[in-house]
Design a protein around this motif. Structure first.
Motif, mmCIF file in Angstrom:
data_model
loop_
_atom_site.group_PDB
_atom_site.id
_atom_site.type_symbol
_atom_site.label_atom_id
_atom_site.label_comp_id
_atom_site.label_asym_id
_atom_site.label_seq_id
_atom_site.Cartn_x
_atom_site.Cartn_y
_atom_site.Cartn_z
ATOM 1 N N GLY A 112 -21.007 71.214 -9.826
ATOM 2 C CA GLY A 112 -20.460 71.703 -8.574
ATOM 3 C C GLY A 112 -19.140 71.044 -8.252
ATOM 4 N N ILE A 113 -18.369 71.690 -7.423
ATOM 5 C CA ILE A 113 -17.082 71.154 -6.993
ATOM 6 C C ILE A 113 -17.308 69.887 -6.167
ATOM 7 C CG2 ILE A 113 -15.098 71.563 -5.471
ATOM 8 C CD1 ILE A 113 -14.786 73.141 -7.941
ATOM 9 N N GLY A 114 -16.625 68.801 -6.549
ATOM 10 C CA GLY A 114 -16.639 67.580 -5.757
ATOM 11 C C GLY A 114 -17.984 66.896 -5.640
ATOM 12 N N SER A 115 -18.856 67.075 -6.628
ATOM 13 C CA SER A 115 -20.194 66.493 -6.507
ATOM 14 C C SER A 115 -20.699 66.010 -7.856
ATOM 15 C CB SER A 115 -21.173 67.525 -5.935
ATOM 16 O OG SER A 115 -21.352 68.610 -6.826
ATOM 17 N N ARG A 116 -21.788 65.272 -7.824
ATOM 18 C CA ARG A 116 -22.453 64.850 -9.051
ATOM 19 C C ARG A 116 -23.142 66.065 -9.674
ATOM 20 N NH1 ARG A 116 -26.441 59.671 -9.008
ATOM 21 N NH2 ARG A 116 -24.464 58.777 -8.309
ATOM 22 N N GLU A 134 -11.017 67.255 -13.019
ATOM 23 C CA GLU A 134 -9.657 67.621 -12.656
ATOM 24 C C GLU A 134 -8.849 66.337 -12.424
ATOM 25 O OE1 GLU A 134 -10.098 70.431 -9.427
ATOM 26 O OE2 GLU A 134 -11.392 71.718 -10.652
ATOM 27 N N THR A 135 -7.617 66.454 -11.964
ATOM 28 C CA THR A 135 -6.779 65.290 -11.728
ATOM 29 C C THR A 135 -5.809 65.608 -10.600
ATOM 30 O OG1 THR A 135 -5.408 63.596 -12.796
ATOM 31 C CG2 THR A 135 -4.980 65.885 -13.397
ATOM 32 N N THR A 136 -4.960 64.660 -10.267
ATOM 33 C CA THR A 136 -3.973 64.886 -9.217
ATOM 34 C C THR A 136 -2.820 65.734 -9.752
ATOM 35 O OG1 THR A 136 -2.936 62.790 -9.810
ATOM 36 C CG2 THR A 136 -4.515 62.747 -8.004
ATOM 37 N N TRP A 137 -2.081 66.356 -8.833
ATOM 38 C CA TRP A 137 -0.932 67.154 -9.208
ATOM 39 C C TRP A 137 0.282 66.251 -9.428
ATOM 40 C CZ3 TRP A 137 -2.379 71.708 -10.623
ATOM 41 C CH2 TRP A 137 -3.475 72.314 -10.005
ATOM 42 N N PRO A 138 1.214 66.670 -10.282
ATOM 43 C CA PRO A 138 2.414 65.849 -10.516
ATOM 44 C C PRO A 138 3.123 65.509 -9.208
ATOM 45 C CG PRO A 138 2.302 67.642 -12.102
ATOM 46 C CD PRO A 138 1.202 67.888 -11.106
ATOM 47 N N GLY A 139 3.460 64.231 -9.054
ATOM 48 C CA GLY A 139 4.141 63.776 -7.858
ATOM 49 C C GLY A 139 3.230 63.256 -6.779
ATOM 50 N N PHE A 158 -9.536 66.632 -5.923
ATOM 51 C CA PHE A 158 -8.332 66.058 -5.304
ATOM 52 C C PHE A 158 -7.665 67.025 -4.335
ATOM 53 C CE2 PHE A 158 -8.922 63.678 -9.234
ATOM 54 C CZ PHE A 158 -8.896 62.389 -8.740
ATOM 55 N N ALA A 159 -8.457 67.907 -3.723
ATOM 56 C CA ALA A 159 -7.919 68.796 -2.701
ATOM 57 C C ALA A 159 -7.389 67.970 -1.531
ATOM 58 C CB ALA A 159 -8.995 69.760 -2.217
ATOM 59 N N ALA A 160 -6.170 68.292 -1.087
ATOM 60 C CA ALA A 160 -5.530 67.489 -0.042
ATOM 61 C C ALA A 160 -4.963 68.365 1.067
ATOM 62 C CB ALA A 160 -4.425 66.633 -0.652
ATOM 63 N N GLY A 161 -5.616 69.489 1.329
ATOM 64 C CA GLY A 161 -5.218 70.322 2.449
ATOM 65 C C GLY A 161 -4.177 71.369 2.148
ATOM 66 N N GLU A 162 -3.763 71.490 0.872
ATOM 67 C CA GLU A 162 -2.786 72.526 0.518
ATOM 68 C C GLU A 162 -3.451 73.831 0.094
ATOM 69 O OE1 GLU A 162 1.172 70.169 -0.982
ATOM 70 O OE2 GLU A 162 -0.372 70.566 -2.490
ATOM 71 N N PHE A 163 -4.757 73.834 -0.046
ATOM 72 C CA PHE A 163 -5.515 75.025 -0.423
ATOM 73 C C PHE A 163 -4.974 75.630 -1.716
ATOM 74 C CE2 PHE A 163 -6.150 74.481 4.092
ATOM 75 C CZ PHE A 163 -7.516 74.690 4.239
ATOM 76 N N LEU A 164 -4.873 74.785 -2.729
ATOM 77 C CA LEU A 164 -4.382 75.230 -4.024
ATOM 78 C C LEU A 164 -5.509 75.931 -4.780
ATOM 79 C CD1 LEU A 164 -2.232 72.112 -4.981
ATOM 80 C CD2 LEU A 164 -1.504 74.234 -3.845
ATOM 81 N N PHE A 165 -5.196 77.069 -5.338
ATOM 82 C CA PHE A 165 -6.199 77.954 -5.931
ATOM 83 C C PHE A 165 -7.076 77.257 -6.979
ATOM 84 C CE2 PHE A 165 -6.580 82.571 -7.747
ATOM 85 C CZ PHE A 165 -7.916 82.587 -7.386
ATOM 86 N N PRO A 166 -6.522 76.514 -7.951
ATOM 87 C CA PRO A 166 -7.374 75.925 -8.977
ATOM 88 C C PRO A 166 -8.381 74.901 -8.447
ATOM 89 C CG PRO A 166 -5.095 75.976 -9.707
ATOM 90 C CD PRO A 166 -5.081 76.309 -8.261
ATOM 91 N N GLU A 167 -8.127 74.348 -7.266
ATOM 92 C CA GLU A 167 -9.039 73.336 -6.719
ATOM 93 C C GLU A 167 -10.416 73.907 -6.427
ATOM 94 O OE1 GLU A 167 -5.474 70.773 -4.512
ATOM 95 O OE2 GLU A 167 -6.750 72.149 -3.341
ATOM 96 N N THR A 168 -10.528 75.214 -6.366
ATOM 97 C CA THR A 168 -11.813 75.851 -6.060
ATOM 98 C C THR A 168 -12.565 76.316 -7.304
ATOM 99 O OG1 THR A 168 -10.947 78.119 -5.922
ATOM 100 C CG2 THR A 168 -10.748 76.736 -3.962
ATOM 101 N N MET A 169 -11.997 76.154 -8.517
ATOM 102 C CA MET A 169 -12.481 76.916 -9.659
ATOM 103 C C MET A 169 -13.031 76.111 -10.830
ATOM 104 S SD MET A 169 -11.943 80.031 -8.633
ATOM 105 C CE MET A 169 -11.964 81.065 -10.105
ATOM 106 N N GLY A 170 -12.880 74.798 -10.858
ATOM 107 C CA GLY A 170 -13.222 74.029 -12.055
ATOM 108 C C GLY A 170 -14.667 73.587 -12.114
ATOM 109 N N GLY A 171 -14.948 72.751 -13.117
ATOM 110 C CA GLY A 171 -16.272 72.143 -13.200
ATOM 111 C C GLY A 171 -17.152 72.600 -14.338
ATOM 112 N N ALA A 175 -8.783 56.420 -12.898
ATOM 113 C CA ALA A 175 -8.335 57.625 -13.598
ATOM 114 C C ALA A 175 -9.467 58.653 -13.686
ATOM 115 C CB ALA A 175 -7.853 57.262 -14.996
ATOM 116 N N PRO A 176 -9.200 59.903 -13.321
ATOM 117 C CA PRO A 176 -10.235 60.942 -13.334
ATOM 118 C C PRO A 176 -10.415 61.559 -14.711
ATOM 119 C CG PRO A 176 -8.210 61.826 -12.441
ATOM 120 C CD PRO A 176 -7.930 60.392 -12.749
ATOM 121 N N TRP A 177 -11.139 60.869 -15.575
ATOM 122 C CA TRP A 177 -11.403 61.374 -16.923
ATOM 123 C C TRP A 177 -12.515 62.410 -16.920
ATOM 124 C CZ3 TRP A 177 -12.109 55.936 -19.582
ATOM 125 C CH2 TRP A 177 -10.872 55.277 -19.609
#
Length: 592
Positions: free
Chosen positions: A486-490, A85-90, A52-65, A97-99
Motif C-alpha cells: 500500500g501507499i505509505g505503509s508497511r 519511491e524517492t524524493t524529487w530532484p531539488g 514523499f508526497a509534500a502537498g503538490e499532488f504529483l500524479f506518480p505519488e499515488t501510483m507506486g508500490g 535513503a529510501p531504497w
C-alpha cells in the motif's frame, strides 16, 4: 452448507450493464473457512513504502508500490522484494535513503533484510518489478520500472549487477513505466521484455495543470490520466550475450489513435496468453482511460492489435475504463478463459469471459471472443464501490478451482472530505471464492461468492491504500500465501492457514531448449475426470510478480489421471509420475 437469502428484484445498473437475476440470489453456497493471518511483524519485515508526497499532488505519488515473490538465491525458499519511491530532484534529501527492500526467507516465517549485500542499496523512483532468468544461467534477474530510467539487474550468484546501459533497456529519462513482464515472444529459447508505459509526465507539467480546490470541500485533488498525453509501450528483443534490441515499432505494438496522429496507450497492466491456439504468446494490456489492447502474434515477430475485435477493449457499456491490474485464468476448468481487470470506483472489476473454444494442446483455432460477464459471475456489483489495483487468480483453498483476490485503495488521500458517499482512501481487499456455478439444486448461479471475515479472518480485509499484490508458497506447506502493498505503509504478508484436508501438486518447470524459467509453458492435469490448465507466467496483477511455480489444488482427489506439459512452441511432454502432496521439478526432455 447453504443459507437462504431474501431481497427485492435488483434495479438496472447506472452504466447500463445487466443486474443479477433474482434466481441467482435466492440461495448461496458459503465459502469454506480458510483464514489468512498477518505475519508481517513476526516475519521481521519492517519495510515501509514512502511516497514523499509534500502537498503538490504529483500524479506518480499515488501510483507506486510493487512487490515481487522470487527465490533470488536459489535456495528453494521464496524471498520478497518491495519497491520504493524517492524524493524529487531539488527536494531535501531524507535522513535515511529510501531504497527498495529485499528480504531473504530464512525459513519458519523469519526474513532477513539483505538489500545492501544483494546490490540493491540505491534510490530511484521505483514502480514495479519483473523477474526472469533472461540469460538462462539458473538464477532470477530483475527489471525494475520507474518514473525515469528503468534498471536491469543481472543476478550473479545472489548479487545483482546493474547492466542497464550495456543491455539498452533503460528507456528515456522522461519515461514513466509501470508494469513489465518477461516472455519469449519469438520462441527462440530466451526471454524478451515487454514494458508498459503510462503517460507523458513531468513535475512541471503536473504543477502547470494543477486542479483548483473542490468548490464545497476545499480539497485539491490529484490529476488524472486524461490530463496527460498517451505514449507507446516498449518491446525489447533478447539478442543474447546480454544485449537487447528495441523492436517496439517494427513489431507492431506501437498503437496510435484512429486518426494516426498520436499514441493511444496509457498502460498499467500486462499479461500474456495464447488467445488463438497457435502456440505463440499474445499480449493483453490494461489501459487507463483508453481502450485495452490485445496484440495477437502473427508468428513472424510482429503483432496485430485486435482488442476491439476480440471484445477486450471496452466495458459492457462500450466505454473505456480505468484498467489497472490484470490476470487471466481457465477459471471454469473447461477451456474458457477469464481476463480480470481492476478498474476505478463505480466501474467494477471487469471479467472478460471467452467462448469455450478447443482446449486440446494441438488445437489451431480462431482467436477467442470475449464478453464482460462480471455481474453475472458474481463480482460486478460487489467490486463497483472499490478502486482496484492489484488482482490475481489463485486456488487459495486447494479445491481445484481458481479464485480471485483484488486489492483496493483510492488515489485521493482526502476523498472522504469531498462528499462522495461511502468512498474512502484506505479500502479493504476482496476475496472471491470460485463456487463452480452451482447452487444446492444444481441450477446455474454465479461463478464466484464473496468471502467474508467469518470465513477468511479479519487480517486480509483490514483497509489499506492497496496497490501491489502477489502470491507464493512462502512456508512450503503447499498452499498459497499472499503479499499486499500500500501507499505509505508497511506491506501485509498473510499466511494461508487453511486446514481443509485438500490435496495438491506443485510443479516447477525447467526449460532446456525453451527458456530456463519455462515462461509460456502450459501444464494440463486431469484428476477426478476434470482437466485443470495453468500457464507459467511472469506478468500479472499490478506492478508485481507472483511465483513461477504452479499449484494445482485437487480437493478430495488423491490421484492424477493424466498430466502433460505443452512447452513454448507447442511440443507436448507427458508427465509420467505425479506425486500428490510434494513439490515436483519437471525438466524439458531433449527433442528426439
Amino acid at each position: 452448507m447453504y443459507v437462504a437469502a431474501t431481497g427485492s428484484r435488483p434495479l438496472p445498473l447506472p452504466d447500463g450493464s445487466p443486474a443479477a437475476s433474482p434466481a441467482r440470489d435466492q440461495r448461496r453456497i458459503l465459502p469454506p473457512s480458510a483464514r489468512f493471518v498477518d505475519v508481517t511483524a513476526q516475519a521481521g519485515i519492517t519495510f515501509v513504502h514512502q511516497s514523499f508526497a509534500a502537498g503538490e499532488f504529483l500524479f506518480p505519488e499515488t501510483m507506486g508500490g510493487g512487490v515481487a515473490v522470487l527465490d533470488y538465491n536459489t535456495d528453494g525458499r521464496l524471498d520478497l522484494l518491495f519497491l520504493n519511491e524517492t524524493t524529487w530532484p531539488g527536494d531535501p534529501a531524507p535522513e535515511q535513503a529510501p531504497w527498495p527492500a529485499l528480504y531473504q526467507n530464512d525459513g519458519n516465517w523469519r526474513f532477513s533484510d539483505v538489500t545492501r549485500e544483494a546490490g540493491l542499496g540505491f534510490s530511484f523512483y521505483g514502480m514495479g518489478a519483473a523477474v526472469g532468468d533472461y540469460d538462462n544461467d539458473n538464477d532470477p534477474d530483475l527489471y525494475l520500472t520507474a518514473v525515469g530510467p528503468c534498471r536491469l539487474l543481472r543476478n550473479d550468484g545472489g548479487v545483482f549487477r546493474d547492466v542497464t546501459a550495456a543491455a539498452g533497456v533503460a528507456g528515456d529519462r522522461g519515461d514513466w513505466t509501470t508494469s513489465a513482464g518477461w516472455f519469449d515472444y519469438d520462441v527462440d529459447g530466451d526471454l524478451d521484455l515487454f514494458v508498459a508505459r503510462y503517460v507523458r509526465w513531468s513535475r512541471q507539467m503536473n504543477l502547470d495543470r494543477a486542479l483548483d480546490p473542490h468548490p464545497l470541500s476545499g480539497v485539491r485533488g490529484s490529476l488524472a490520466p486524461h490530463n496527460f498525453d498517451a505514449t507507446f509501450c516498449k518491446l525489447y528483443r533478447n539478442d543474447g550475450q546480454g544485449l537487447f534490441s528495441d523492436v517496439s515499432h517494427t513489431s507492431g505494438i506501437e498503437t496510435r489513435r484512429d486518426d494516426g496522429a498520436a499514441p493511444l496507450g496509457k498502460a498499467l497492466g500486462v499479461c500474456f496468453t495464447d488467445l488463438n491456439g497457435d502456440e505463440r504468446p499474445d499480449i493483453i494490456v490494461a489501459n487507463d482511460s483508453v481502450r485495452n489492447f490485445a496484440f495477437l502474434s502473427r508468428r513472424d515477430g510482429t503483432f496485430a492489435e485486435e482488442g476491439q475485435t476480440l471484445g477486450l477493449a471496452y466495458g459492457p457499456e462500450g466505454k473505456a475504463r480505468s484498467g489497472m491490474g490484470i490476470d487471466i485464468a481457465d477459471f471454469r476448468n473447461d477451456g474458457t478463459l477469464g481476463v480480470a481487470i481492476g478498474n476505478f470506483t463505480g466501474e467494477m472489476t471487469g471479467l472478460f469471459v471467452s467462448n469455450k473454444g478447443d482446449a486440446q494442446p494441438a488445437a489451431r483455432a480462431a482467436a477467442k471472443l470475449f464478453a464482460d460477464e462480471a455481474v453475472a459471475a458474481g463480482i460486478g456489483n460487489q467490486t463497483r464501490p472499490f478502486l482496484t489495483f492489484g488482482l490475481f487468480f489463485f486456488d487459495y483453498d486447494l479445491d481445484g478451482r481458481q479464485d480471485l483476490l483484488t486489492v483496493n485503495g483510492h488515489v485521493e488521500s482526502e476523498i472522504a472530505k469531498v462528499g462522495v458517499s461511502g468512498e474512502s482512501y484506505e479500502q479493504p481487499a476482496q476475496l472471491f471464492w470460485n463456487c463452480a456455478g452451482q447452487d444446492s439444486a444444481g441450477q446455474d448461479k454465479s461463478d464466484f461468492v464473496q468471502v467474508t471475515e467469518r470465513q477468511a479472518g479479519a487480517d486480509l480485509f483490514r483497509p489499506l491504500v492497496g496497490r501491489g499484490a502477489a502470491y507464493g508458497d512462502l512456508d512450503g506447506d503447499g498452499d498459497l500465501d499472499v503479499v499486499l502493498t500500500g501507499i505509505g505503509s508497511r506491506p501485509r504478508v498473510l499466511r494461508n492457514e487453511q486446514q481443509l484436508g485438500h490435496h495438491w501438486v506443485r510443479l516447477k518447470l525447467v526449460g532446456r531448449s525453451s527458456n530456463r524459467d519455462a515462461i509460456g509453458a502450459r501444464v494440463e492435469i486431469k484428476s477426478g475426470g476434470v482437466w485443470q490448465r495453468q500457464t507459467v507466467s511472469a506478468a500479472k496483477s499490478y506492478l508485481s510478480q507472483c511465483e513461477l511455480a504452479l499449484t494445482f489444488g485437487l480437493g478430495q482427489q488423491t490421484h492424477i489421471d493424466e498430466a502433460r506439459v505443452i512447452w513454448p512452441g507447442g511440443r507436448v511432454q507427458a508427465i509420467d509420475e505425479m506425486v500428490v502432496g510434494e513439490p515436483l521439478v519437471i525438466e524439458e526432455r531433449a527433442e528426439r
